[in-house]
Write a protein that holds these residues in place. Structure first.
Motif, PDB file in Angstrom:
ATOM      1  N   SER A  82     -92.827  38.266 132.711  1.00 42.20           N
ATOM      2  CA  SER A  82     -92.574  37.599 131.384  1.00 42.20           C
ATOM      3  C   SER A  82     -92.093  38.356 130.371  1.00 42.20           C
ATOM      4  O   SER A  82     -92.123  39.269 130.394  1.00 42.20           O
ATOM      5  N   ASN A  83     -91.199  37.483 129.438  1.00 47.26           N
ATOM      6  CA  ASN A  83     -90.310  37.983 128.340  1.00 47.26           C
ATOM      7  C   ASN A  83     -89.856  37.045 127.561  1.00 47.26           C
ATOM      8  O   ASN A  83     -88.686  37.070 127.256  1.00 47.26           O
ATOM      9  N   TYR A  84     -90.948  36.415 126.870  1.00 50.16           N
ATOM     10  CA  TYR A  84     -90.665  35.075 125.905  1.00 50.16           C
ATOM     11  C   TYR A  84     -89.479  34.257 126.639  1.00 50.16           C
ATOM     12  O   TYR A  84     -89.744  33.919 127.723  1.00 50.16           O
ATOM     13  N   VAL A 235     -81.773  43.566 129.922  1.00 48.03           N
ATOM     14  CA  VAL A 235     -82.741  43.114 129.057  1.00 48.03           C
ATOM     15  C   VAL A 235     -82.936  43.946 127.974  1.00 48.03           C
ATOM     16  O   VAL A 235     -82.849  45.180 128.283  1.00 48.03           O
ATOM     17  N   GLN A 236     -82.967  43.646 126.729  1.00 52.14           N
ATOM     18  CA  GLN A 236     -83.234  44.512 125.616  1.00 52.14           C
ATOM     19  C   GLN A 236     -84.072  43.962 124.563  1.00 52.14           C
ATOM     20  O   GLN A 236     -84.290  42.806 124.234  1.00 52.14           O
ATOM     21  N   ALA A 237     -84.886  44.923 124.294  1.00 48.51           N
ATOM     22  CA  ALA A 237     -85.896  44.602 123.230  1.00 48.51           C
ATOM     23  C   ALA A 237     -85.548  45.210 121.882  1.00 48.51           C
ATOM     24  O   ALA A 237     -84.889  46.335 121.838  1.00 48.51           O
ATOM     25  N   GLY A 238     -85.605  44.501 120.856  1.00 49.42           N
ATOM     26  CA  GLY A 238     -85.219  45.099 119.443  1.00 49.42           C
ATOM     27  C   GLY A 238     -86.516  44.859 118.455  1.00 49.42           C
ATOM     28  O   GLY A 238     -87.486  44.217 118.932  1.00 49.42           O
ATOM     29  N   PRO A 239     -86.375  45.297 117.305  1.00 47.53           N
ATOM     30  CA  PRO A 239     -87.392  45.179 116.548  1.00 47.53           C
ATOM     31  C   PRO A 239     -87.487  43.897 115.872  1.00 47.53           C
ATOM     32  O   PRO A 239     -86.510  42.945 115.970  1.00 47.53           O
ATOM     33  N   ASN A 240     -88.689  43.285 115.603  1.00 52.83           N
ATOM     34  CA  ASN A 240     -88.952  41.988 114.929  1.00 52.83           C
ATOM     35  C   ASN A 240     -88.135  41.739 113.716  1.00 52.83           C
ATOM     36  O   ASN A 240     -88.279  42.336 112.644  1.00 52.83           O
ATOM     37  N   MET A 257     -77.109  44.493 121.804  1.00 50.67           N
ATOM     38  CA  MET A 257     -77.543  45.445 122.674  1.00 50.67           C
ATOM     39  C   MET A 257     -77.280  45.246 123.890  1.00 50.67           C
ATOM     40  O   MET A 257     -76.645  45.943 124.811  1.00 50.67           O
ATOM     41  N   ASP A 261     -74.619  46.961 127.118  1.00 47.40           N
ATOM     42  CA  ASP A 261     -74.977  47.293 128.235  1.00 47.40           C
ATOM     43  C   ASP A 261     -74.392  46.424 129.458  1.00 47.40           C
ATOM     44  O   ASP A 261     -73.916  47.087 130.378  1.00 47.40           O
ATOM     45  N   THR A 373     -86.723  39.026 119.479  1.00 52.57           N
ATOM     46  CA  THR A 373     -87.232  40.585 119.590  1.00 52.57           C
ATOM     47  C   THR A 373     -86.812  40.848 121.078  1.00 52.57           C
ATOM     48  O   THR A 373     -86.935  42.192 121.684  1.00 52.57           O
TER      49      THR A 373
ATOM     50  N   TRP B  75     -86.784  50.523 121.346  1.00 52.81           N
ATOM     51  CA  TRP B  75     -85.856  49.259 121.419  1.00 52.81           C
ATOM     52  C   TRP B  75     -84.946  49.537 122.864  1.00 52.81           C
ATOM     53  O   TRP B  75     -83.946  50.099 122.697  1.00 52.81           O
ATOM     54  N   LYS B  76     -85.638  49.202 123.736  1.00 54.68           N
ATOM     55  CA  LYS B  76     -85.089  49.463 125.234  1.00 54.68           C
ATOM     56  C   LYS B  76     -85.310  48.261 125.995  1.00 54.68           C
ATOM     57  O   LYS B  76     -86.072  47.223 125.568  1.00 54.68           O
TER      58      LYS B  76
END
Lengths: 383, 383
Positions: A82-84, A235-240, A257, A261, A373, B75-76
């Motif tokens: 899961s990733n939103y 897949v990349q996560a970032g700050p809220n 981002m 990639d 995010t 942030w990855k």
């Protein structure tokens, strides 16, 4: 130097149930519809023998991976990812890794969700406690739209053209939920949801499932003469962005981002010229607009001119949301990313019928997740 | 022929927070404790530069992967994996795939959960509607124990020896929750939970987090002189034993299937002789007992003799749950599988202090999940 995953894995079959308010189906029914269409598409006749593992994506399911293994009676490695709202793309990504790792030959990806059964009609309203920013999706994304309008002079009409395009494309997609054309006038006069978003700027909420059969690239032609190859998954996560002091409300860092990639993985240096078709995350019309820019399809602030000139329409230079997107399929969260892969595979193989674009060689799909995010991108191509 | 993942990936650092009723910690605090201990263990000084991706496992978190990326300000690519009580092992497995695929060099695995914050004191009671079988964990596993007792003549005392062993081992583990010895008499006289399970047959519920840094095997010695190599990772889904007509209540198919797969991956033909230490899923004492047999540590029905002769004790031939297991760490669901890997890495590297067993070359960790409808196994080894 890492070798990456490019061209190690191929998609050999895709399937989807009809998306909509599927009151007459349990999640298991939708999963079976999607998976068996994908099996047939891949020439899989004996799933228990030919499928080595399953990666499933769902955020509303309370039942975990067993919901999918039990529906399909597949007693195999089955994992929930899961990733939103990027859940479907991330389930696909993990499946690709498992094959590229040398662990499995052939893997089933199933994205599904059934939010209509939750018993609520929409997202709950919740105020962010840090900066008092509105936290309903429509409220938050509308704030970004207002900022963008002020900075770049875009208007509700620019958003309207995206809605009109996607409603049109959706009429050509057999499995879409909303199948009717709208006009710019209807868009302009629709009831307001959260300024500047009217009704037609917002995606519907629906139930749905989509599936893909992925296999080792070197085995793919045993299953299909025209496999589609995985060029990149990111897949990349970032700050809220609601708490990020450097957020300018005009771009979404996770998309920037992930695009950087994914393009590096796929060897893409000019996305506008090299990508032939794209499915972007249009939870709101603005989301699609910002994504044109965040993905480098045009310069920041330039989206409205490209919208006006029809670049992203079915007959345009870079058609976007050829099946009508979230606007007409709705957004059963875990299903959406896999539904986009389904459409891109059909487009790459020339099987998209009335909505077929000039044969692309590279196709991109894109989800944002959270505020956002997270972002997920998959790039597929034919050799 | 698939090449598999054996020896492609190494563990170069492990960490864990103290497990317990962590009222004074948010999930983010536990995640930071575990991850930074793992960073230090791996010699990671600049996580933002040195960590390429994160796989996180949690089943109680409502916040998704952002809970972990925000806690660590990483942030990855960050993905949440879930698979019932095998969640931690499956997050580790997906991380291993991502490296073996050639996608990333170094990945962080974080398993965590904080069930004590749910506001309920235990599982809800729910009757299965098909065969009226009790669906609390204690109720269901107790039924299996009763069947096993009848068939093989085992008694509560056999279960008691497992509880006494694990309580003893837990006193030697700095991060365990329950740190006191119990006697067979205390076990026998403890209040009954669900016959034949008394209080000391049941694992506690706790909060916790555990982490591992995994990297490409060919790069591992840059980070640690004594890396531990991944020999096998397996997850298997099986039919729900409560609805499976062929379920005999004496074995759990997912464990048998995962063991067969994992042993084939690792080249293990005689698990009892080749595996030097094992962490097994002891949510109840019976679960550990059945797992001895399902994993081939002894023949079906023979566990009680091997328990009596001390085979699975710290000084025995094949020590099991050397840190006290779920019995003394409790079971913060997403954390457990990673906590087991933490213990196995310490044992393989000779760093387990008072609970160190004779230096093993292969170490196994094992989770069941669901009723069980899933099993996860990881096998680590030194070269």
């Amino acid at each position: 130097m890492r070798e990456g995953i490019r061209d190690k894995v191929a998609v050999v079959g895709v399937g989807a149930c009809k998306f909509g308010e599927n009151w007459d189906q349990a999640p298991a029914d939708m999963i079976v519809d999607a998976a068996y269409e994908a099996y047939a598409d891949a020439g899989i006749e004996d799933p228990q023998r030919q499928i080595d593992a399953v990666f499933t994506g769902s955020i509303y399911s309370q039942k975990g991976p067993h919901e999918c293994s039990d529906a399909l009676k597949l007693w195999k490695p089955v994992t929930t990812v899961s990733n939103y709202c990027a859940t479907g793309t991330d389930a696909f990504r993990c499946a690709v890794f498992s094959i590229a790792a040398g662990m499995y030959d052939t893997v089933l990806v199933v994205g599904y969700d059934k939010p209509k059964d939750r018993g609520v009609s929409g997202p709950s309203v919740m105020m962010n406690q840090v900066r008092d920013l509105p936290q309903t999706p429509a409220g938050w994304f509308a704030l970004c739209a207002a900022t963008y309008f002020e900075k770049y002079g875009a208007t509700r009409e620019d958003l309207g053209r995206i809605a009109v395009k996607n409603h049109h494309n959706g009429t050509l997609a057999p499995k879409s939920f909303l199948k009717r054309e709208i006009t710019l006038e209807e868009h302009a006069n629709a009831r307001m949801i959260s300024w500047p978003f009217g009704l037609y700027d917002c995606a519907a909420q629906t139930d749905g499932a989509a599936a893909a059969v992925v296999t080792r690239a070197d085995l793919a032609k045993r299953l299909r003469a025209d496999p589609v190859y995985v060029k990149a998954v990111s897949v990349q996560a970032g700050p809220n962005p609601q708490k990020d002091p450097s957020n300018d409300f005009l771009r979404w860092k996770p998309t920037e981002m992930a695009a950087q990639d994914a393009y590096a993985q796929a060897g893409i240096t000019n996305p506008r010229a090299q990508i032939g078709v794209a499915q972007l995350h249009d939870c709101f019309t603005l989301t699609e607009l910002l994504s044109y820019e965040d993905l480098g399809f045009c310069a920041k602030g330039a989206a409205k001119e490209h919208i006006a000139s029809g670049v992203f329409e079915l007959g345009g230079e870079l058609p976007v949301n050829t099946d009508g997107g979230l606007k007409t399929f709705g957004h059963p969260t875990g299903a959406t990313g896999v539904r986009m892969i389904y459409e891109n595979v059909l487009q790459l193989q020339g099987r998209a019928e009335q909505r077929q674009v000039k044969r692309p060689t590279l196709a991109l799909s894109h989800n944002i997740g959270g505020h956002p995010t997270a972002c997920g991108i998959a790039i597929l191509g034919i050799e």
